[in-house]
Design a protein around this motif. Sequence first.
Motif, PDB file in Angstrom:
ATOM      1  N   PRO A   1       0.805  -1.232   0.000  1.00 48.64           N
ATOM      2  CA  PRO A   1       0.000   0.000   0.000  1.00 48.64           C
ATOM      3  C   PRO A   1       0.830   1.271   0.000  1.00 48.64           C
ATOM      4  O   PRO A   1       0.393   2.297  -0.525  1.00 48.64           O
ATOM      5  N   SER A   2       2.040   1.226   0.562  1.00 45.68           N
ATOM      6  CA  SER A   2       2.887   2.421   0.569  1.00 45.68           C
ATOM      7  C   SER A   2       3.370   2.772  -0.830  1.00 45.68           C
ATOM      8  O   SER A   2       3.768   3.905  -1.099  1.00 45.68           O
ATOM      9  N   VAL A   3       3.330   1.788  -1.740  1.00 49.87           N
ATOM     10  CA  VAL A   3       3.725   2.015  -3.130  1.00 49.87           C
ATOM     11  C   VAL A   3       2.502   2.327  -3.992  1.00 49.87           C
ATOM     12  O   VAL A   3       2.507   3.255  -4.804  1.00 49.87           O
ATOM     13  N   THR A   4       1.428   1.548  -3.805  1.00 46.94           N
ATOM     14  CA  THR A   4       0.243   1.699  -4.653  1.00 46.94           C
ATOM     15  C   THR A   4      -0.642   2.874  -4.244  1.00 46.94           C
ATOM     16  O   THR A   4      -1.408   3.384  -5.057  1.00 46.94           O
ATOM     17  N   GLY A   5      -0.566   3.289  -2.973  1.00 51.77           N
ATOM     18  CA  GLY A   5      -1.405   4.387  -2.495  1.00 51.77           C
ATOM     19  C   GLY A   5      -2.816   3.969  -2.150  1.00 51.77           C
ATOM     20  O   GLY A   5      -3.649   4.804  -1.825  1.00 51.77           O
ATOM     21  N   LYS A   6      -3.104   2.662  -2.220  1.00 56.32           N
ATOM     22  CA  LYS A   6      -4.436   2.163  -1.868  1.00 56.32           C
ATOM     23  C   LYS A   6      -4.274   0.957  -0.964  1.00 56.32           C
ATOM     24  O   LYS A   6      -3.292   0.216  -1.062  1.00 56.32           O
ATOM     25  N   PRO A   7      -5.249   0.715  -0.064  1.00 57.75           N
ATOM     26  CA  PRO A   7      -5.149  -0.451   0.813  1.00 57.75           C
ATOM     27  C   PRO A   7      -5.059  -1.753   0.020  1.00 57.75           C
ATOM     28  O   PRO A   7      -5.711  -1.902  -1.023  1.00 57.75           O
ATOM     29  N   ALA A   8      -4.259  -2.681   0.499  1.00 60.55           N
ATOM     30  CA  ALA A   8      -4.124  -3.974  -0.172  1.00 60.55           C
ATOM     31  C   ALA A   8      -5.469  -4.684  -0.205  1.00 60.55           C
ATOM     32  O   ALA A   8      -6.192  -4.726   0.792  1.00 60.55           O
ATOM     33  N   GLY A   9      -5.814  -5.235  -1.364  1.00 58.97           N
ATOM     34  CA  GLY A   9      -7.064  -5.972  -1.495  1.00 58.97           C
ATOM     35  C   GLY A   9      -8.261  -5.119  -1.851  1.00 58.97           C
ATOM     36  O   GLY A   9      -9.378  -5.634  -1.950  1.00 58.97           O
ATOM     37  N   ASP A  10      -8.057  -3.816  -2.080  1.00 58.53           N
ATOM     38  CA  ASP A  10      -9.201  -2.958  -2.399  1.00 58.53           C
ATOM     39  C   ASP A  10      -9.894  -3.373  -3.697  1.00 58.53           C
ATOM     40  O   ASP A  10     -11.109  -3.249  -3.813  1.00 58.53           O
ATOM     41  N   ASP A  11      -9.123  -3.857  -4.667  1.00 63.17           N
ATOM     42  CA  ASP A  11      -9.744  -4.317  -5.918  1.00 63.17           C
ATOM     43  C   ASP A  11     -10.702  -5.470  -5.648  1.00 63.17           C
ATOM     44  O   ASP A  11     -11.755  -5.582  -6.295  1.00 63.17           O
ATOM     45  N   LEU A  12     -10.345  -6.326  -4.713  1.00 66.39           N
ATOM     46  CA  LEU A  12     -11.230  -7.433  -4.351  1.00 66.39           C
ATOM     47  C   LEU A  12     -12.493  -6.900  -3.684  1.00 66.39           C
ATOM     48  O   LEU A  12     -13.606  -7.297  -4.035  1.00 66.39           O
ATOM     49  N   ARG A  13     -12.315  -6.005  -2.726  1.00 68.68           N
ATOM     50  CA  ARG A  13     -13.470  -5.464  -1.997  1.00 68.68           C
ATOM     51  C   ARG A  13     -14.412  -4.715  -2.929  1.00 68.68           C
ATOM     52  O   ARG A  13     -15.628  -4.710  -2.727  1.00 68.68           O
ATOM     53  N   GLU A  14     -13.851  -4.030  -3.929  1.00 65.09           N
ATOM     54  CA  GLU A  14     -14.672  -3.258  -4.862  1.00 65.09           C
ATOM     55  C   GLU A  14     -15.339  -4.139  -5.916  1.00 65.09           C
ATOM     56  O   GLU A  14     -16.202  -3.667  -6.663  1.00 65.09           O
ATOM     57  N   GLY A  15     -14.937  -5.401  -5.991  1.00 62.84           N
ATOM     58  CA  GLY A  15     -15.565  -6.319  -6.938  1.00 62.84           C
ATOM     59  C   GLY A  15     -15.062  -6.205  -8.356  1.00 62.84           C
ATOM     60  O   GLY A  15     -15.784  -6.550  -9.307  1.00 62.84           O
ATOM     61  N   LYS A  16     -13.836  -5.714  -8.542  1.00 62.59           N
ATOM     62  CA  LYS A  16     -13.292  -5.563  -9.895  1.00 62.59           C
ATOM     63  C   LYS A  16     -13.070  -6.941 -10.522  1.00 62.59           C
ATOM     64  O   LYS A  16     -12.405  -7.803  -9.942  1.00 62.59           O
ATOM     65  N   ARG A  17     -13.613  -7.121 -11.721  1.00 61.86           N
ATOM     66  CA  ARG A  17     -13.508  -8.405 -12.421  1.00 61.86           C
ATOM     67  C   ARG A  17     -12.266  -8.391 -13.309  1.00 61.86           C
ATOM     68  O   ARG A  17     -12.339  -8.241 -14.520  1.00 61.86           O
ATOM     69  N   THR A  18     -11.123  -8.535 -12.682  1.00 62.97           N
ATOM     70  CA  THR A  18      -9.859  -8.469 -13.405  1.00 62.97           C
ATOM     71  C   THR A  18      -9.543  -9.803 -14.085  1.00 62.97           C
ATOM     72  O   THR A  18     -10.124 -10.842 -13.758  1.00 62.97           O
TER      73      THR A  18
END
Length: 361
Positions: free
Chosen positions: A252-269
């Motif tokens: 997160p210190s590199v990406t600027g977002k909490p780890a796993g946020d894509d999962l929580r947001e439901g992004k279909r990657t």
Amino acid sequence: MHHIDAELPSAITRVLEDFLHNAGDPIRRTEPTFGPAVDALSAFVLGGGKRLRPTFAWWGWRGAGGDPDSDEAQGVLRAAASLELIQACALVHDDVIDSSDSRRGAPTVHVAFAAQHRQQGWLGSSESFGWAAAVLIGDLALAWADDMFADCGLPAARMAAARPAWRAMRTEVLAGQYLDVHTQATGDASVEAALRVDRLKTAAYTVQRPLHLGAALAGAEQPLIDALLDFGGDLGVAFQLRDDLLGVFGDPSVTGKPAGDDLREGKRTLLLALGLAYAEQQGRVGEHKVIADAVGDPRLTDAEVDDVRQALVDVGAVAEVERRIEEMTGNALASLKRAALAEPAAHQLAELADRATRRTS
């Protein structure tokens, strides 16, 4: 290397500072209540970001023969920098769509304005006010992007050549955003759907069209533009695949977002699509359930994120995404070589490809 080439992100930022000051001052004077919204947009644009899209536009222009010592160079910088305002619009709106609380380690725009509403004790819902303010600030960014591009000062013939790229890019990024929310709403977890989103939302908007725009501003012929579009398409998808991995595995210190946020947001990657597909093919019911249950769960704990990470590794999804990143980056570099760009653009674009897709990006 020319001094603009050497300090390109700083040069882009200076152009943005000048534009935002001049664009914001009149409305601040006539309507002071709108001042905090203008200030929020300026702070958002100037407060961070890699300046990737203007950088690709600049090197597209340089690679097609643009001369940084020419009278047109400052106009090209302004045209390229206007892409950062489209990016600001996309990010501010994206944070509303995803209900994200933070970006670049700070509260998102809608969260900050909701907090202001609560602190002032204003009427109505703080959350609704925050969402409305963010939508309008994003709209302002898009309107100012058009103003900045149109008023960049380049000759009419150059602008006419670049306008198809500008128009296509604006439509494609919105189509990509819609496809993204559509796949979340429908639960489409297919590999094909994930790749369609990647091509529109990231490849076209982040790499292809900025390169197209820059090359067109230099008067490039269609074969060169086609080679750059091929380069940008493969590189843009590879870049998004790296971003998808960082969204689950990144610091997160590199990406600027909490780890796993894509999962929580439901992004279909693509990473998740492959994870579900491979788990089903291999009959790994436990891993399939761990991944499927995590997607779109806003209460997902850090321990559960760790379980998803392990499942994605175990079924081979992570290894396949890494393989695709390597393959698509190789294809992109082959297209770049075919383009036969003027130096130092070819070298700089190859360096950008490496930085955008490396494991620690």
